[in-house]
Design a protein around this motif. Structure first.
Motif, mmCIF file in Angstrom:
data_model
loop_
_atom_site.group_PDB
_atom_site.id
_atom_site.type_symbol
_atom_site.label_atom_id
_atom_site.label_comp_id
_atom_site.label_asym_id
_atom_site.label_seq_id
_atom_site.Cartn_x
_atom_site.Cartn_y
_atom_site.Cartn_z
ATOM 1 N N VAL B 215 5.571 10.644 -7.818
ATOM 2 C CA VAL B 215 4.788 11.273 -8.892
ATOM 3 C C VAL B 215 3.539 11.943 -8.324
ATOM 4 C CG1 VAL B 215 3.521 10.870 -11.049
ATOM 5 C CG2 VAL B 215 5.783 9.836 -10.702
ATOM 6 N N ASP B 216 2.976 11.402 -7.258
ATOM 7 C CA ASP B 216 1.875 12.119 -6.583
ATOM 8 C C ASP B 216 2.302 13.547 -6.237
ATOM 9 O OD1 ASP B 216 -0.400 10.513 -6.480
ATOM 10 O OD2 ASP B 216 0.257 9.411 -4.698
ATOM 11 N N ALA B 217 3.569 13.692 -5.853
ATOM 12 C CA ALA B 217 4.059 15.021 -5.456
ATOM 13 C C ALA B 217 4.475 15.882 -6.649
ATOM 14 C CB ALA B 217 5.246 14.868 -4.506
ATOM 15 N N HIS B 235 -4.984 9.606 -7.373
ATOM 16 C CA HIS B 235 -4.167 9.429 -6.169
ATOM 17 C C HIS B 235 -3.424 8.110 -6.325
ATOM 18 C CE1 HIS B 235 -6.446 12.756 -4.526
ATOM 19 N NE2 HIS B 235 -7.545 12.131 -4.907
ATOM 20 N N LEU B 236 -2.181 8.197 -6.779
ATOM 21 C CA LEU B 236 -1.459 6.997 -7.189
ATOM 22 C C LEU B 236 -1.201 6.061 -6.005
ATOM 23 C CD1 LEU B 236 1.007 8.794 -9.624
ATOM 24 C CD2 LEU B 236 -0.970 7.381 -10.258
ATOM 25 N N LEU B 237 -0.684 6.616 -4.915
ATOM 26 C CA LEU B 237 -0.335 5.748 -3.786
ATOM 27 C C LEU B 237 -1.587 5.096 -3.211
ATOM 28 C CD1 LEU B 237 1.892 4.654 -1.946
ATOM 29 C CD2 LEU B 237 1.456 6.577 -0.403
ATOM 30 N N GLU B 238 -2.632 5.909 -3.023
ATOM 31 C CA GLU B 238 -3.883 5.381 -2.446
ATOM 32 C C GLU B 238 -4.475 4.274 -3.296
ATOM 33 O OE1 GLU B 238 -6.905 8.318 -1.666
ATOM 34 O OE2 GLU B 238 -5.402 9.630 -0.713
ATOM 35 N N SER B 239 -4.241 4.353 -4.613
ATOM 36 C CA SER B 239 -4.887 3.389 -5.515
ATOM 37 C C SER B 239 -4.173 2.032 -5.509
ATOM 38 C CB SER B 239 -4.927 3.947 -6.927
ATOM 39 O OG SER B 239 -3.615 4.020 -7.440
ATOM 40 N N ILE B 240 -3.011 1.973 -4.882
ATOM 41 C CA ILE B 240 -2.285 0.695 -4.835
ATOM 42 C C ILE B 240 -2.843 -0.144 -3.690
ATOM 43 C CG2 ILE B 240 -0.040 -0.387 -4.392
ATOM 44 C CD1 ILE B 240 1.271 1.986 -5.769
ATOM 45 N N ASN B 241 -3.609 -1.191 -4.075
ATOM 46 C CA ASN B 241 -4.206 -2.037 -3.044
ATOM 47 C C ASN B 241 -3.823 -3.499 -3.228
ATOM 48 O OD1 ASN B 241 -5.713 -2.902 -5.210
ATOM 49 N ND2 ASN B 241 -7.460 -1.588 -4.715
ATOM 50 N N ASN B 463 -4.420 2.288 -12.236
ATOM 51 C CA ASN B 463 -4.606 0.860 -12.513
ATOM 52 C C ASN B 463 -3.269 0.203 -12.867
ATOM 53 O OD1 ASN B 463 -6.068 -1.522 -13.001
ATOM 54 N ND2 ASN B 463 -6.333 -1.020 -15.178
ATOM 55 N N MET B 464 -2.475 0.894 -13.691
ATOM 56 C CA MET B 464 -1.196 0.327 -14.126
ATOM 57 C C MET B 464 -0.242 0.149 -12.938
ATOM 58 S SD MET B 464 1.607 1.815 -16.832
ATOM 59 C CE MET B 464 2.387 2.879 -15.626
ATOM 60 N N LEU B 465 -0.189 1.171 -12.069
ATOM 61 C CA LEU B 465 0.716 1.071 -10.923
ATOM 62 C C LEU B 465 0.277 -0.033 -9.971
ATOM 63 C CD1 LEU B 465 1.775 4.678 -9.830
ATOM 64 C CD2 LEU B 465 2.928 3.066 -11.328
ATOM 65 N N ASN B 466 -1.018 -0.201 -9.807
ATOM 66 C CA ASN B 466 -1.524 -1.257 -8.930
ATOM 67 C C ASN B 466 -1.126 -2.639 -9.459
ATOM 68 O OD1 ASN B 466 -2.940 -2.283 -6.720
ATOM 69 N ND2 ASN B 466 -4.795 -2.577 -7.973
ATOM 70 N N ILE B 467 -1.227 -2.820 -10.760
ATOM 71 C CA ILE B 467 -0.815 -4.099 -11.363
ATOM 72 C C ILE B 467 0.704 -4.269 -11.225
ATOM 73 C CG2 ILE B 467 -0.690 -5.416 -13.518
ATOM 74 C CD1 ILE B 467 -3.299 -3.922 -14.362
ATOM 75 N N ALA B 468 1.436 -3.171 -11.474
ATOM 76 C CA ALA B 468 2.900 -3.227 -11.371
ATOM 77 C C ALA B 468 3.322 -3.627 -9.958
ATOM 78 C CB ALA B 468 3.502 -1.874 -11.742
ATOM 79 N N TYR B 469 2.606 -3.087 -8.993
ATOM 80 C CA TYR B 469 2.902 -3.400 -7.581
ATOM 81 C C TYR B 469 2.706 -4.891 -7.316
ATOM 82 C CZ TYR B 469 2.226 -3.490 -2.499
ATOM 83 O OH TYR B 469 2.302 -3.788 -1.172
#
Lengths: 488, 488
Positions: B215-217, B235-241, B463-469
């Motif tokens: 989705v970033d792309a 930045h979706l990928l970068e935000s996944i920590n 935020n949602m993707l980080n929680i999902a991860y």
């Protein structure tokens, strides 16, 4: 007609022609004899394409809304009008419904009718996209998508008019507004203007401000020239009066008709019961757009002085006859030309005369617009000023202008090259006059003794002949009288 | 074998020279033919797919699939409908061309429920898509082929579109991740529409990081889509920590508690127990999970509101399908007959039913009662969810009432199915509100995968993707490849 009066309402569609692209697609907004050359995927309803609102179109639409003294909405919305028709490739037209709010609501416009200004009430004006152009041939129908998606403004009046002439005068005024503001060429030959006409009649003695007294509304669709608008209204009024006289009017239902040119009559199309349900709903692909107050202010400042305002100045301040004022303001460029001549020190009445007697005829003869005309306002002003300063006569100026038009030369150069700039030296002229008087003793004698004072014109003619027209006739006349007097 | 790995793993192998893009393409094509044979997942397999120049972009040189409702220039695009069975577009959807810019290599076009309408994956014109975990079962829809192919390991990701739940439901049924971003984050230009105010582009993957990469792309503001917005600061990928301590989730009692389902089947009981077990694990990982209560009327209204709005928009959106300018033209004595024959012969009964309802709710006499009320309720439902987002980072809910149903729809009969409608349809709330929402696998019921959904407030995708991860790591069902299991 004495027993009845007609109430007429108009729907006037006018293309916004002066933008680069169409209202929702990036295809060129243009008129062409070649079909289907200004077309993008959206214009043909290809799957997955989306509308994008053209800001320049919205600006011009808002400007028109302001010129009509309408109220502008806080937010811009678009609606879908759903119906199947070959000229509508998407299966719906993006337009504006009267709710939530089109580009303009309410409003009032003055128009000149029979030398006086009347007021017409505007119901609303809304922005929509034009449909493809259909050409019906005997065995098929051709579709031209050049027109599909061209921005279109639909102006709806209240039933404000009582005669076909009033209606046409109003339409002329609106057309001039479109042209003056650079919104549209408003050229019916290019199909840029189309009208629908609503006609009803009522008893003359009833109050027309009470809608309960109104007759049954008949709509005549697809009227394409102002001349036809007049014909349609006249024949429809006559038809309704005949129904009334025969007691059949009350049975007539609300309906839509079309005009048949061959028989000069209107023909039934459908009754109100058969009206299409367009199932309007908000266009989901266009988010509501906030219209900034400061943007409105900006647009307002760009509105040029319109025909009505200029005519009022010409008539009331300049003393120009209404018919001439009308001619001078037919086009903004002509009016601008006239005003530039005036602003260069020419009396408005003089400028008007020169425009009406020579300039407008000249551009007609040359088939050019006033903007393309090679004699610019400053040149014309300089020429007229030479008359003011008595350097040349009016006739000399006229002849120079005519010659200039014929030869594509600067009239000032013509005057200079022919040396017809008038003799400024009185002594030289007095010498010529006396030579002429000496050479024509018989005529001089007749003038002095027999009282044949008309012979003064004979002498003047001689003066002009000898000076090859360089003498100022008025001045020559004064000097002639002075020299003859001296010989008494 | 690389196509069963994550995007980052495949990228690493490409960059380090362990494998070439051509080898990846060959593997994906071979697998495509195998999967097509078994599960009927594709409309078109692009056997001539070629690698581009390899760059250090994560997606460069890696195969992927495109749902067949994305317009692809020069490549058959059918929306799984007979109405477009021969339609080859001349332009490419923005989302696809964005991926092309990143060097992604399209391998096939995947089957959907006709025009994205339907939730079974059985209504496409090429036939039903079968579940790779058990071919007696459906994949759900509408992004059925994409879910099937990703779950079967054809490639790491495939594009989907989500109008009600069309990405998330098939993802859950196939044991993979399905991500529907905030409305407008990815341009819809070139997505063949179902319901424009609800349609959202997105992706199906086997893990959350892959979803972020794709989705970033795909995302970005697009001048062709007025509803797209600038997400350049996201930045979706970068935000996944993986740092989620103290994040707050809630689940809605009226959907999750068994008390709502007096006739609950063993499957439903197992599904909800599995969900509650997952919640306990999530709590143990440091995320706060709380139960909240929402007015049952709002829960129950969701499906009806969705139906009214989506069917109304669909009937208008698909009015361009007449078979005149594109699509297989049908015979008829005039254009009306041609259109009628085309639409009658080529749309499936499900679609025609939705058109009739959509048309009905927009009719003048019904619009206030159905369409306008649905719009008002849409606002009320959205506000109820926004209220939850004030206190919680995301709402977490089980997807559906259990695992995949039978492809043979008659086997799915349940006389108490009406009790389950809120469970079937609650994902639609994210489309009504434009919320980001993601499906992730949370285990197995009856040997088939099941999933849960996370939904957050608009623009809170990072935020949602980080929680999902974090949840994905806790539950341990990421990167699943479907294995046929005996079920009967």
């Amino acid at each position: 007609m004495n027993k009845y009066k007609a109430l007429i309402g108009l729907e006037m569609h006018c293309q916004i022609s002066n933008t680069n692209s169409k209202v929702f697609s990036s295809a060129k907004n243009g008129f062409s004899e070649d079909a289907n050359i200004y077309v993008q995927a959206l214009d043909m309803g290809f799957p997955g394409t989306l509308p994008v609102v053209n800001k320049e179109v919205v600006k011009k639409a808002l400007m028109m809304s302001m010129m009509l003294n309408c109220t502008q909405p806080e937010y811009l919305y678009f609606e879908r009008k759903n119906y199947y028709y070959p000229d509508l490739p998407k299966g719906f037209q993006i337009t504006q419904d009267t709710k939530p709010a089109p580009i303009g609501v309410g409003g009032e416009v003055e128009y000149l009718y029979n030398g006086e200004f009347k007021k017409a009430q505007i119901d609303n004006i809304h922005l929509e996209e034009d449909t493809a152009l259909q050409s019906h041939l005997p065995d098929c129908t051709l579709l031209d998508y050049n027109r599909a998606g061209i921005p279109l403004l639909e102006l709806v009046t209240k039933p404000s008019f009582h005669s076909s002439d009033e209606a046409v005068a109003f339409l002329e005024t609106i057309r001039s507004m479109y042209q003056y503001a650079g919104i549209s060429e408003a050229d019916p030959k290019k199909g840029q203007i189309r009208c629908d006409v609503n006609v009803s009649i009522m008893d003359e003695n009833l109050d027309e401000d009470n809608p309960n007294n109104w007759g049954t509304k008949v709509e005549i669709k697809g009227v394409n020239s102002f001349g036809t608008v007049k014909a349609v209204i006249d024949c429809e009024i006559a038809r309704q009066i005949e129904l009334k006289e025969n007691g059949k009017y009350d049975a007539m239902e609300q309906q839509t008709r079309r005009y048949d040119e061959e028989t000069n009559s209107t023909k039934f199309m459908r009754s109100k019961q058969d009206a299409i349900d367009y199932r309007y709903f908000v266009e989901p692909n266009i988010p509501r757009i906030r219209i900034d107050k400061s943007w409105l202010e900006e647009i307002k400042n760009e509105i040029p002085r319109l025909k009505n305002e200029r005519m009022k100045t010409y008539i009331e301040e300049y003393g120009i006859k209404p018919i001439d004022a009308d001619t001078l303001t037919k086009e903004k460029a002509i009016s601008d030309y006239f005003e530039e001549v005036v602003s260069n020190g020419i009396k408005p009445i003089d400028a008007a005369n020169w425009m009406n007697t020579i300039i407008l005829g000249a551009i007609n003869k040359l088939s050019v617009s006033i903007d393309e005309f090679f004699i610019k306002p400053l040149t014309l002003a300089d020429l007229i000023k030479m008359i003011y300063s008595e350097k040349i006569s009016k006739n000399q100026a006229k002849n120079a202008l005519y010659e200039a038009v014929d030869t594509n030369k600067n009239p000032i150069d013509i005057i200079n090259s022919l040396g017809i700039e008038q003799m400024q030296n009185d002594d030289e002229l007095i010498k010529i006059i006396n030579d002429i008087l000496d050479a024509n003793p018989t005529q001089l004698n007749d003038y002095l003794t027999k009282g044949l004072t008309n012979l003064i014109n004979y002498f003047l003619g001689q003066v002009m002949k000898v000076t090859k027209g360089k003498a100022n006739p008025a001045k020559a006349m004064v000097l002639l009288k002075q020299e003859i007097e001296a010989r008494k | 074998m690389y196509m069963n790995k994550s995007i980052e793993e495949i990228h690493e192998a490409l960059i380090s020279g362990k494998v070439t893009s051509q080898e990846l393409i060959n593997e994906a094509l071979n697998k495509s033919h195998e999967i097509q044979e078994k599960y009927n997942a594709f409309v078109t397999i692009l056997d001539d797919a070629k690698p581009g120049i390899l760059t250090d972009d994560l997606l460069s040189g890696i195969p992927y699939g495109i749902k067949d409702n994305y317009s692809t220039k020069g490549i058959l695009t059918t929306a799984s409908s007979n109405t477009l069975k021969d339609y080859i577009p001349f332009y490419t959807a923005t989302a696809v061309s964005n991926l092309e810019k990143h060097g992604a290599v399209a391998i096939n076009k995947t089957v959907l429920d006709e025009f994205g309408m339907g939730a079974t994956g059985t209504t496409g014109h090429t036939g039903a898509v079968l579940n790779p975990w058990n071919p007696s079962m459906m994949c759900a829809g509408s992004s059925a082929g994409s879910a099937c192919a990703v779950a079967a390991g054809v490639y790491p990701y495939a594009l989907g579109s989500d109008t009600g739940d069309s990405i998330r439901k098939p993802a859950a049924y196939c044991g993979i991740v399905g991500y529907k971003p905030t409305y407008g984050m990815i341009s819809r230009y070139g997505l063949l529409p179902y319901a424009s105010s609800l349609d959202t582009c997105g992706v199906l993957t086997r893990n959350v990081r892959d979803a972020a990469i794709v989705v970033d792309a795909m995302k970005g503001i697009d001048p062709h889509d007025m509803t797209s917005w600038d997400s350049s600061n996201i930045h979706l990928l970068e935000s996944i920590n993986g740092f989620v301590k103290g994040k707050k989730l809630c689940y809605i009692k009226e959907l999750v508690s068994l008390d709502n389902y007096p006739h609950a089947s063993d499957t439903l009981k197992a599904h909800l127990k599995n969900f509650m077990d997952a919640l306990n694990k999530i709590k143990d990982s440091g995320i706060i999970v709380e139960e909240v209560s929402v007015d049952k009327k709002i829960i129950d209204a969701t499906a009806n509101v969705y139906n009214v709005i989506s069917y109304a928009e669909a009937t208008s959106n698909m009015s361009n399908l007449t078979g005149i300018s594109f699509g297989p033209r049908e015979k008829g004595n005039n254009y009306v007959e041609m259109m009628k024959n085309y639409r009658t012969n080529n749309f499936s009964p499900l679609i025609k039913r939705r058109f009739i309802i959509g048309s009905y709710v927009l009719q003048k006499d019904n619009k206030e009662k159905y369409f306008y009320n649905a719009q008002r309720l849409r606002r009320i439902i959205t506000d109820a969810w926004l209220e939850l987002f004030k206190n919680y980072d995301a709402v977490i809910l089980p997807i559906e009432a259990g695992p995949a149903n039978y492809v043979d729809l008659s086997k799915n009969y349940n006389e108490f199915d009406h009790e389950l409608i809120p469970l079937h349809e609650n994902l639609q709330a994210a489309n009504l509100g434009g919320f980001p929402s993601i499906a992730i696998p949370d285990g197995f019921v009856n040997n088939l995968p099941v999933g849960l959904s996370l939904t957050s407030k608009p623009y809170d995708d990072e935020n949602m993707l980080n929680i999902a991860y974090a949840i994905e790591n806790t539950l341990g069902y990421s990167n699943q490849i479907a294995k046929e299991v005996s079920h009967e």
